[in-house]
Write an enzyme that holds these catalytic residues in place. Structure first.
Site, PDB file in Angstrom:
ATOM      1  N   TYR A 117       0.929  -1.367  -0.270  1.00  0.00           N
ATOM      2  CA  TYR A 117      -0.025  -0.205   0.051  1.00  0.00           C
ATOM      3  C   TYR A 117       0.964   0.942   0.092  1.00  0.00           C
ATOM      4  O   TYR A 117       1.734   1.373   0.985  1.00  0.00           O
ATOM      5  CB  TYR A 117      -0.969   0.656   1.333  1.00  0.00           C
ATOM      6  CG  TYR A 117      -2.117   1.535   1.122  1.00  0.00           C
ATOM      7  CD1 TYR A 117      -3.022   1.557   0.922  1.00  0.00           C
ATOM      8  CD2 TYR A 117      -1.412   2.271   1.558  1.00  0.00           C
ATOM      9  CE1 TYR A 117      -3.767   2.852   1.002  1.00  0.00           C
ATOM     10  CE2 TYR A 117      -2.472   4.006   2.214  1.00  0.00           C
ATOM     11  CZ  TYR A 117      -2.710   4.416   1.792  1.00  0.00           C
ATOM     12  OH  TYR A 117      -4.022   5.069   1.613  1.00  0.00           O
ATOM     13  N   GLU A 205      -3.531   7.639  -4.130  1.00  0.00           N
ATOM     14  CA  GLU A 205      -3.310   6.459  -3.529  1.00  0.00           C
ATOM     15  C   GLU A 205      -3.037   5.167  -4.426  1.00  0.00           C
ATOM     16  O   GLU A 205      -3.812   5.482  -5.152  1.00  0.00           O
ATOM     17  CB  GLU A 205      -4.375   6.117  -3.064  1.00  0.00           C
ATOM     18  CG  GLU A 205      -4.601   5.155  -1.914  1.00  0.00           C
ATOM     19  CD  GLU A 205      -5.881   4.653  -0.631  1.00  0.00           C
ATOM     20  OE1 GLU A 205      -7.073   4.317  -2.322  1.00  0.00           O
ATOM     21  OE2 GLU A 205      -6.364   4.563   0.257  1.00  0.00           O
TER      22      GLU A 205
END
Ligand code: ADP
Ligand code: MG
Length: 399
Positions: A117, A205
């Site tokens: 992530y 993101e």
């Protein structure tokens, strides 16, 4: 402003972020054509909506199909596209109403060894750009943070010094990357950071950022948001705006230059001043209901703009009652009162309306409301106003 995954990947690629080859499709046959033009191997067909959780999402009336589909041929890509286009996809992030899928992204499938992530965002408390990363990519970062907070790493970037290559290498090591992957991660992070700063982004993101079985580092998903107040510097980004994905109430409000944000509650709010608007929303919640919107009509709004604001409020089917809370300073109470009366007459208001006026020209404003013949519930102060609108809405609900 948010953009689609395919648009974010194009932008990031132009800054040097590695992404799989792919293209956007508007029809099933186009999806098939793109799949045949991609390098040999499996292909992924991905629904393009401004919401995440697509992989685990489900289509309304077609629950066998999710928003991310791995296929092995152009014919299968075409049929996956048929399953997705013009259908409503419901994910954790769309709410139960879901989003209509109008576009697809067709890209080469990667052989994934690890999913990480990675995000860049603005940490308002620290007043810095922050980078957040985790070894546990692919899933919701909120869940990782709740269950295993030590697996979420973050660092912030000094605004004058910028991102140091050493910070990127440190983070790579903390993520468990080894040898050549460290350099690849550092290069990726610097490219993504450049994109963030140069494009006035508020969020990048990448979830997942993957290490492939061949040892490459590739961004498999990409979400980007931009600071609306900086869009005037980026006409090329403004072109990426997807009106279909935006709240129609907010679009209408933007046409009148109103500072409006649509919410899920039932009490429409018209307030002057952002701070007072926030306090009004809080106090509605304290009394047990929720606001349908944030709206700051501002100080120098014209009668037309205030009337437009009131119409937008009333046109929202969620709204069961309206609370007008004005502290007249530059904005005069009589202007607000006239706008309220004009809009109520236009729309034949049949929902409870509580008005709290204080400040400049308050007596004129109250007189306009009293003489209008409208059923306006007057309130003395903020608490009184919230109590009255909540009581009125609940009374009406119970019939
Ligand atoms: P969302 O976050 O909306 O569910 P993603 O783009 O993250 O959508 O895709 C969900 C999952 O699908 C990823 O975590 C990854 O495992 C897989 N995936 C997505 N794109 C690809 C791709 N090009 N190759 C291989 N797997 C992919
Ligand atoms: Mg994702």
């Amino acid at each position: 402003m948010n953009i689609h995954e395919y648009q974010a990947k194009r932008l990031l690629k132009s800054f040097g972020v590695p992404v799989p080859p792919g293209n956007v499709a508007h029809s099933a046959s186009e999806a098939g054509d793109i799949a045949s033009a991609l390098p040999e191997g499996r292909v992924v067909v991905k629904a393009q909506i401004h919401a995440g959780g697509r992989g685990a999402g489900r289509f309304v009336g077609h629950p066998a199909c999710g928003g991310v589909s791995v296929v092995t041929s152009a014919t299968e890509a075409e049929s996956a596209a048929c399953d997705m286009l013009d259908r409503v996809l419901v994910t954790r992030q769309t709410g139960p109403e879901g989003r209509l899928v109008r576009k697809l992204y067709v890209e080469a499938c990667c052989a994934i060894a690890r999913e990480l992530y990675f995000s860049i965002l603005i940490d308002r408390t620290r007043q810095r750009v922050a980078i957040v990363a985790s070894q546990d990519g692919g899933m919701e970062i909120e869940e990782v943070a709740a269950r295993t907070p030590d697996r979420v790493l973050s660092l912030d970037i000094h605004p004058a010094q910028g991102l140091g290559a050493y910070q990127a290498r440190d983070l790579a090591v903390a993520l468990g990357l080894k040898n050549r992957q460290i350099g690849k991660f550092a290069a990726f992070m610097c490219s993504a950071f450049d994109a963030f700063v140069q494009l006035d982004a508020s969020l990048i993101e990448i979830n997942p950022l993957v290490i492939t079985t061949g040892g490459d580092l590739i961004a498999l998903d990409a979400k980007m948001s931009f600071d609306d107040n900086a869009l005037f510097r980026h006409p090329e980004l403004e072109e990426l705006r997807e009106e279909n994905e935006e709240d129609p109430r907010e679009q209408e409000a933007a046409r009148f230059g109103l500072s409006y944000i649509g919410l899920d509650g039932t009490i429409g709010c018209m307030v002057n001043g952002a701070g007072l608007a926030m306090a009004t929303m809080d106090i509605i919640r304290d009394h047990g209901e929720a606001p349908a919107n944030f709206l700051d009509v501002g100080g120098g709004a014209s009668r037309e703009r205030v009337t437009a604001a009131f119409r937008i409020l009333l046109a929202d089917p969620r709204v069961e009652g309206v609370l007008v809370n004005i502290f007249g300073g530059i904005m005069k109470c009589d202007i607000i009162a006239e706008a309220v009366v004009a809009a109520c007459r236009d729309i034949a208001l049949n929902k409870p309306l509580v008005v709290r006026l204080a400040g400049t020209n308050v007596d004129d404003g109250r007189k306009i409301l009293e003489e209008s013949g409208l059923n306006v519930i007057a309130a003395d102060d903020l608490d009184d106003a919230a109590r009255k609108i909540v009581a009125a809405v609940r009374g009406k609900r119970q019939g």
